[in-house]
Structure formats: C-alpha cells, structure tokens
Design an enzyme around this catalytic site. Structure first.
Site, PDB file in Angstrom:
ATOM      1  N   ASP A 282       0.804  -1.230   0.000  1.00 42.44           N
ATOM      2  CA  ASP A 282       0.000   0.000   0.000  1.00 42.44           C
ATOM      3  C   ASP A 282       0.829   1.269   0.000  1.00 42.44           C
ATOM      4  OD1 ASP A 282      -2.212  -1.688   0.138  1.00 42.44           O
ATOM      5  OD2 ASP A 282      -2.207  -1.657   2.334  1.00 42.44           O
TER       6      ASP A 282
ATOM      7  N   LYS B 115       1.838   2.193  -5.039  1.00 45.52           N
ATOM      8  CA  LYS B 115       2.388   1.630  -6.287  1.00 45.52           C
ATOM      9  C   LYS B 115       1.447   1.895  -7.464  1.00 45.52           C
ATOM     10  CE  LYS B 115       2.422  -2.403  -4.284  1.00 45.52           C
ATOM     11  NZ  LYS B 115       2.064  -2.062  -2.908  1.00 45.52           N
TER      12      LYS B 115
ATOM     13  N   ALA C  93      -4.059  -7.891  -3.637  1.00 44.89           N
ATOM     14  CA  ALA C  93      -3.597  -6.525  -3.897  1.00 44.89           C
ATOM     15  C   ALA C  93      -4.783  -5.592  -4.116  1.00 44.89           C
ATOM     16  CB  ALA C  93      -2.703  -6.513  -5.134  1.00 44.89           C
ATOM     17  N   GLY C  94      -4.575  -4.329  -3.780  1.00 46.21           N
ATOM     18  CA  GLY C  94      -5.552  -3.290  -4.093  1.00 46.21           C
ATOM     19  C   GLY C  94      -4.762  -2.059  -4.467  1.00 46.21           C
ATOM     20  N   HIS C  95      -4.730  -1.739  -5.758  1.00 46.43           N
ATOM     21  CA  HIS C  95      -3.921  -0.623  -6.245  1.00 46.43           C
ATOM     22  C   HIS C  95      -4.831   0.505  -6.707  1.00 46.43           C
ATOM     23  CE1 HIS C  95      -0.348  -3.556  -7.126  1.00 46.43           C
ATOM     24  NE2 HIS C  95      -0.722  -3.532  -5.865  1.00 46.43           N
TER      25      HIS C  95
ATOM     26  N   GLN D 152       1.998  -6.086  -3.118  1.00 49.64           N
ATOM     27  CA  GLN D 152       2.501  -6.200  -1.743  1.00 49.64           C
ATOM     28  C   GLN D 152       3.799  -5.383  -1.574  1.00 49.64           C
ATOM     29  OE1 GLN D 152       1.472  -9.641  -3.204  1.00 49.64           O
ATOM     30  NE2 GLN D 152      -0.461  -8.673  -2.705  1.00 49.64           N
TER      31      GLN D 152
ATOM     32  N   ALA E 226      -7.460  -1.088   0.643  1.00 50.05           N
ATOM     33  CA  ALA E 226      -8.153  -0.947  -0.632  1.00 50.05           C
ATOM     34  C   ALA E 226      -8.820  -2.264  -1.039  1.00 50.05           C
ATOM     35  CB  ALA E 226      -7.167  -0.489  -1.711  1.00 50.05           C
TER      36      ALA E 226
ATOM     37  N   THR F 205      -9.696  -5.023   1.589  1.00 48.56           N
ATOM     38  CA  THR F 205     -10.585  -5.549   2.638  1.00 48.56           C
ATOM     39  C   THR F 205     -11.241  -4.444   3.466  1.00 48.56           C
ATOM     40  OG1 THR F 205      -8.714  -5.704   4.148  1.00 48.56           O
ATOM     41  CG2 THR F 205      -9.243  -7.683   2.883  1.00 48.56           C
TER      42      THR F 205
ATOM     43  N   ARG G  31      -5.639   0.414   8.496  1.00 43.78           N
ATOM     44  CA  ARG G  31      -4.209   0.079   8.450  1.00 43.78           C
ATOM     45  C   ARG G  31      -3.533   0.582   9.718  1.00 43.78           C
ATOM     46  NH1 ARG G  31      -3.824   2.531   2.430  1.00 43.78           N
ATOM     47  NH2 ARG G  31      -4.619   0.752   1.277  1.00 43.78           N
TER      48      ARG G  31
ATOM     49  N   ASP H 183       2.391  14.610   1.737  1.00 45.03           N
ATOM     50  CA  ASP H 183       1.393  15.602   2.174  1.00 45.03           C
ATOM     51  C   ASP H 183       0.673  15.182   3.466  1.00 45.03           C
ATOM     52  OD1 ASP H 183       0.405  13.610   0.207  1.00 45.03           O
ATOM     53  OD2 ASP H 183      -1.550  14.383   0.832  1.00 45.03           O
TER      54      ASP H 183
HETATM   55  P1  GDP Z   1      -0.773   0.338  -3.509  1.00 48.82           P
HETATM   56  O1  GDP Z   1      -1.355  -0.939  -3.022  1.00 48.82           O
HETATM   57  O2  GDP Z   1       0.696   0.436  -3.262  1.00 48.82           O
HETATM   58  O3  GDP Z   1      -1.122   0.652  -4.939  1.00 48.82           O
HETATM   59  O4  GDP Z   1      -1.440   1.497  -2.624  1.00 48.82           O
HETATM   60  P2  GDP Z   1      -2.991   1.638  -2.248  1.00 48.82           P
HETATM   61  O5  GDP Z   1      -3.736   2.086  -3.434  1.00 48.82           O
HETATM   62  O6  GDP Z   1      -3.479   0.412  -1.545  1.00 48.82           O
HETATM   63  O7  GDP Z   1      -2.925   2.745  -1.126  1.00 48.82           O
HETATM   64  C1  GDP Z   1      -2.401   4.007  -1.378  1.00 48.82           C
HETATM   65  C2  GDP Z   1      -3.470   5.058  -1.059  1.00 48.82           C
HETATM   66  O8  GDP Z   1      -2.882   6.337  -0.974  1.00 48.82           O
HETATM   67  C3  GDP Z   1      -4.530   5.177  -2.148  1.00 48.82           C
HETATM   68  O9  GDP Z   1      -5.739   5.524  -1.558  1.00 48.82           O
HETATM   69  C4  GDP Z   1      -4.008   6.332  -3.018  1.00 48.82           C
HETATM   70  O10 GDP Z   1      -5.049   6.994  -3.714  1.00 48.82           O
HETATM   71  C5  GDP Z   1      -3.394   7.211  -1.980  1.00 48.82           C
HETATM   72  N1  GDP Z   1      -2.233   7.994  -2.419  1.00 48.82           N
HETATM   73  C6  GDP Z   1      -1.235   7.662  -3.282  1.00 48.82           C
HETATM   74  N2  GDP Z   1      -0.300   8.627  -3.321  1.00 48.82           N
HETATM   75  C7  GDP Z   1      -0.705   9.577  -2.452  1.00 48.82           C
HETATM   76  C8  GDP Z   1      -0.144  10.830  -2.015  1.00 48.82           C
HETATM   77  O11 GDP Z   1       0.929  11.237  -2.409  1.00 48.82           O
HETATM   78  N3  GDP Z   1      -0.870  11.533  -1.097  1.00 48.82           N
HETATM   79  C9  GDP Z   1      -2.055  11.100  -0.597  1.00 48.82           C
HETATM   80  N4  GDP Z   1      -2.668  11.864   0.299  1.00 48.82           N
HETATM   81  N5  GDP Z   1      -2.606   9.953  -0.988  1.00 48.82           N
HETATM   82  C10 GDP Z   1      -1.935   9.195  -1.881  1.00 48.82           C
HETATM   83  P1  IMO Z   2      -0.899  -4.231  -2.204  1.00 49.90           P
HETATM   84  O1  IMO Z   2      -0.433  -4.774  -3.519  1.00 49.90           O
HETATM   85  C1  IMO Z   2      -1.003  -4.649   2.139  1.00 49.90           C
HETATM   86  C2  IMO Z   2      -1.110  -8.717   3.734  1.00 49.90           C
HETATM   87  C3  IMO Z   2      -2.373  -9.176   4.432  1.00 49.90           C
HETATM   88  C4  IMO Z   2      -1.784 -10.168   5.432  1.00 49.90           C
HETATM   89  C5  IMO Z   2      -0.644 -10.808   4.637  1.00 49.90           C
HETATM   90  C6  IMO Z   2      -0.990 -12.145   3.998  1.00 49.90           C
HETATM   91  O2  IMO Z   2      -2.184  -3.503  -2.272  1.00 49.90           O
HETATM   92  O3  IMO Z   2       0.191  -3.442  -1.553  1.00 49.90           O
HETATM   93  P2  IMO Z   2      -2.506 -12.890   1.949  1.00 49.90           P
HETATM   94  O4  IMO Z   2      -3.952 -12.674   1.671  1.00 49.90           O
HETATM   95  O5  IMO Z   2      -1.596 -12.353   0.893  1.00 49.90           O
HETATM   96  O6  IMO Z   2      -2.170 -14.309   2.286  1.00 49.90           O
HETATM   97  O7  IMO Z   2      -2.220 -12.061   3.299  1.00 49.90           O
HETATM   98  O8  IMO Z   2      -0.299  -9.879   3.631  1.00 49.90           O
HETATM   99  N1  IMO Z   2      -1.311  -8.206   2.359  1.00 49.90           N
HETATM  100  C7  IMO Z   2      -1.236  -6.907   2.036  1.00 49.90           C
HETATM  101  N2  IMO Z   2      -1.055  -5.817   2.801  1.00 49.90           N
HETATM  102  N3  IMO Z   2      -1.093  -4.518   0.801  1.00 49.90           N
HETATM  103  C8  IMO Z   2      -1.246  -5.606   0.019  1.00 49.90           C
HETATM  104  O9  IMO Z   2      -1.209  -5.543  -1.326  1.00 49.90           O
HETATM  105  C9  IMO Z   2      -1.369  -6.874   0.629  1.00 49.90           C
HETATM  106  N4  IMO Z   2      -1.552  -8.128   0.169  1.00 49.90           N
HETATM  107  C10 IMO Z   2      -1.494  -8.944   1.231  1.00 49.90           C
HETATM  108  O10 IMO Z   2      -3.030  -8.115   5.079  1.00 49.90           O
HETATM  109  O11 IMO Z   2      -1.211  -9.481   6.503  1.00 49.90           O
HETATM  110 MG    MG Z   3      -2.911  -1.626  -1.788  1.00 56.01          MG
END
Ligand code: GDP
Ligand code: IMO
Ligand code: MG
Length: 423
Positions: free
Chosen positions: A12, A15, A38-40, A223, A298, A300, A304, A332
């Site tokens: 998270d 990415k 994953a949740g991107h 991850q 993003a 479940t 966090r 920010d």
């Molecule tokens: P990922 O799994 O690495 O793609 O990240 P996630 O999407 O799960 O979580 C990142 C969260 O931060 C998302 O809600 C994005 O929209 C948000 N985000 C990303 N970059 C920034 C930033 O620079 N500032 C803020 N405030 N939010 C951001």
């Molecule tokens: P993105 O790509 C954050 C965590 C779960 C749990 C552990 C194992 O969005 O960054 P799993 O279901 O993979 O067997 O769970 O890994 N986890 C993540 N935490 N971001 C993720 O993906 C994750 N994918 C798995 O919360 O602790």
């Molecule tokens: Mg994520």
C-alpha cells in the site's frame, strides 16, 4: 528502459498511482506475482479506480497489460474487474490484456481453506482471505490448476477430481466441513475458461518478442518487501516473491533485460494484518495519520496500522531489490505535524542494531532509536517543483536520501495523477 516498481515496506505504498504515472512513457505493464489480495488505487480527476488483478496502466487506452505466470488468478474476481471497467466504458480487448496460460488458478476450496487455516492458527496472519496462500501451496506441491487447463475439459476434469479427492477429505476429517461437489466447480470453471479464452496466451513469449522489438515494459509489483515470502517478516507475509527478484520467475523476462528498479515508500509506515511493526504509533497519531492518509485497506477495508518511517527496513529493501531510485509517496499526509521522527536504529538488550534482523523474536522486541526533524506545517499538494517545497520538507527528503543512500526521484504529494514532483 524496462522498469520494475515495487513496494519497500508492507504494501500500500502507492504503487498503483506510480504505475499509472510511469506507464504514460512505457508500452506494456505486467504484474508478476500476488493476486487479488492486492488493491492498487489510481485517481484520475474525481474518479477513483481500485485494481486487484488487472495492471494499473489499464486506464491508458493505447497501453497493453499483462498478467504474468507468477500471479495467482481468481477468474471470478477477474471477470468482476473486467465488468466494472466495461461499465466505466473502458474497453479491454484481447489486444490490450494478456493472461499467462501458465498462471495458477484460485478455486473455491483455496478461499475456504485460507479462512479455515487462519481460524486454526494461534498466531493469526490476518490474510485477505482470497485463497492466495493455499493456491501457491498447490502450485508448489504440483497439484495446481493453470489457466490453460480451463480450456481443456479433459485435463480440467482429471486435475479437479484429483484435487477434490484430497481436499474433500481434509474438509471433512480435519475441519468437519461439507465436501465440495465436483460438478458445480467443473461447470463454473469451464465457463470461466470460455469467457477468458481470448486473453490467455504465452505471455513470456509475448513480452520477450515485444522487448526484442524495442518496446518497453513496466513490471508492477504487488505487496511489499516485508510481505515477501523469503525476505519479509515470516510467517506474517504473503506467499510470493514481491521483491524485484520475483520479476523474472513471474514473467519469463530475464534479469539481463531489466534496467531499473523503483521502490515506492510511504513518507511514514503502514501495515495491514498481523505481525511485528517496531515504529507503530502508540499515541493519538495512530488515529490522526490514519484519518489524514485515509489508511483503510483498498481490498478488505480494514484499518491500516500506522507508524513513523523506518529507515532500517527501507535500507534492507533497497539492498534486496537493488533499488536504483526511490519514490516517496504521501508526503502531504505529514503536512500538519510539528515534529517528524525517523527510525535510524533499533535498541535490543543493550545493543544497537543497524541492520534489519531476520529473527522475528528480535524484531518484535526492539526499541526504535529516532532522529527528530521539524515539520513544515504547510499544505504542499499544490507544489510541482522540489525547490518550491517548504524548507523543512526538503530537509526531510534530503535526510531520507542520505540515510537510505539512494536517489529520491519522485515525491508524491496527493492522490491525484498530477500531484507529483519529479526531480
Ligand atoms: P498500492 O497498493 O501500493 O497501490 O497502494 P494503495 O492504493 O493500496 O494505497 C495508497 C493510497 O494512498 C490510495 O488511496 C491512493 O489513492 C493514496 N495515495 C497515493 N499517493 C498519495 C499521495 O501522495 N498523497 C495522498 N494523500 N494519498 C496518496
Ligand atoms: P498491495 O499490492 C497490504 C497482507 C495481508 C496479510 C498478509 C498475507 O495492495 O500493496 P494474503 O492474503 O496475501 O495471504 O495475506 O499480507 N497483504 C497486504 N497488505 N497490501 C497488500 O497488497 C497486501 N496483500 C497482502 O493483510 O497481513
Ligand atoms: Mg494496496
């Protein structure tokens, strides 16, 4: 340039946003591991998209996306994601999306087993419950079902029968559950095969041919380093290699063809699920940063866990990933803080530790040593040039760059596409 983007913390890191930006200048984006755990997130204008299996470059209509062989695919979840894109009028033809024939498939019994195994564990991992671990386990024990098997009724029947014979015994005898009927799953998965047939191909061949034709590939990690099956905080990890080293095994593109590795890190640290987290907040900051940074999963929706930036972790991540450039995300979120801390070492039984300890017992009991810096206490999301950042924000970046001995090229200052400073 073929570039890898991966997370250097516990996932998270942002990415998805980074991939969306970088994919403007590359031709193909490929996922190499993980699944719909994953949740991107990608924010364009006032629209927010969350991708679980489909690469985050899909919004760019002229770009090609690949789901590599290292990914575990839940076809049901994939079809939902495709349907959601269709509803948003984003067409995803087989020219734009390629799915590896040799990627492994998540079946209903993987999802159920994920939950049952978790329920039996004394020390819970806090998995996403998507069946990721059990599916990778079947892949390694050589009883997995691959995407290409969904296209061959005879092969699917034989493999599914074999699997159900064993799994149903486990369900009945170990967990006291009902058996899975063969017919329903067989029919359901043959149907997924029909719906996904046009996307399924040899993606290693596709990617390597494209590279030979001078096309560029962006590899999208899911991850983060400390959820990596080998280098993470085992057993509180996921079941794949999320580090850059996972790219070649997960796509069939050799290490000699990879030019750059960009590690995404948050300006602080978060973690979802269980496991050690030395710099986790214990004060009101826990709620303040979670609220300001909208730190809810993003995938479940779980809150966090939040804490200070931990340079011991990130230095180790830079090493195992061979990071060439860093992207600092969500700077920010720290805007309002008077003082900002960075962990620069751990204290354990009277000794100072400077390298990430592989012994979980140690990591669980270390006391972080902090360097305190002054905050900038000004909004920075409107800034587009490094020079224009408040003095203390620049000092924070300079300090991180020095301690991590790696160039910080990207500074993200908001969730939107244009809220980024590129140096
Ligand atoms: P990922 O799994 O690495 O793609 O990240 P996630 O999407 O799960 O979580 C990142 C969260 O931060 C998302 O809600 C994005 O929209 C948000 N985000 C990303 N970059 C920034 C930033 O620079 N500032 C803020 N405030 N939010 C951001
Ligand atoms: P993105 O790509 C954050 C965590 C779960 C749990 C552990 C194992 O969005 O960054 P799993 O279901 O993979 O067997 O769970 O890994 N986890 C993540 N935490 N971001 C993720 O993906 C994750 N994918 C798995 O919360 O602790
Ligand atoms: Mg994520």
């Amino acid at each position: 340039m073929n570039i890898v983007v991966g997370g250097a913390q516990w996932g998270d890191e942002g990415k998805g946003k980074l991939i969306d930006i970088l994919s403007e200048k590359t031709d193909i984006t490929a996922r190499y591991q993980g699944g719909n755990n994953a949740g991107h997130t990608v924010v364009v204008g006032d629209k927010k998209y969350v991708f679980h299996l489909i690469p985050s470059a899909i919004l760019r209509k002229e770009k090609i996306c690949v789901i590599g062989n290292g990914v575990v695919i839940d076809p049901k979840a994939l079809l939902v994601e495709l349907e959601e894109l269709r509803e948003q009028k984003i067409s995803v033809s087989s020219k734009r999306l390629k799915i590896a024939a040799n990627a492994h498939v998540i079946l209903p019994y993987h999802r159920i087993l994920d939950g049952l195994r978790e329920s039996k564990r004394k020390n819970k991992i806090g998995t996403t419950g998507r069946g990721i671990g059990p599916c990778y386990a079947d892949k390694v024990t050589r009883c997995g079902i691959r995407m290409i098997d969904l296209l061959n009724p005879k092969v699917l029947k034989a493999k599914l029968e074999d699997n159900l014979r064993e799994k149903n015994e486990i369900f009945r005898k170990v967990y006291g559950q009902k058996s899975f009927p063969f017919g329903d799953i067989y029919k359901e998965y043959l149907d997924y095969g029909k719906k996904l047939r046009s996307y399924i191909c040899d993606t290693a061949l596709f990617l390597n041919k494209a590279i030979d034709e001078k096309k560029t590939v962006l590899f999208e990690g899911a991850q983060g380093t400390f959820l990596d099956i080998d280098f993470g905080t085992y057993p509180f990890v996921t079941s794949s290699n999320s580090i850059a080293g996972g790219v070649s095994a997960g796509t069939g593109v050799a290490p000699t063809k990879i030019d750059q590795m960009i590690s995404a890190v948050k300006a602080y640290t978060t973690r979802v699920g269980e496991g050690p987290f030395p710099t986790e907040f214990s004060t009101h900051l826990k709620d303040d940063i979670r609220t300001k940074g909208k730190e809810f999963g993003a995938t479940t929706g779980r809150p966090r866990r939040c804490g200070w930036f931990d340079s011991i972790l990130v230095r180790y991540a830079v090493m195992v990933n061979g990071t060439t450039e860093l992207a600092i995300m969500k700077l920010d979120v720290l805007d309002e803080l008077k003082k900002i801390k960075v962990c620069v070492g751990y204290r354990y039984k009277g000794k100072i530790i400077k390298d990430f300890p592989l012994d979980l017992e140690v990591l669980q009991n270390v006391k972080p040593i902090y360097k305190e810096l002054d905050g900038w206490q000004k909004p920075i999301s409107g800034i587009r040039k490094f020079e224009k950042l408040p003095k203390n924000a620049k000092k924070y970046i300079d300090f991180l760059e020095k301690i991590l001995e790696t160039r910080i090229k990207y500074i993200s200052i908001g969730s939107k596409r244009d809220e980024i400073i590129i140096r």
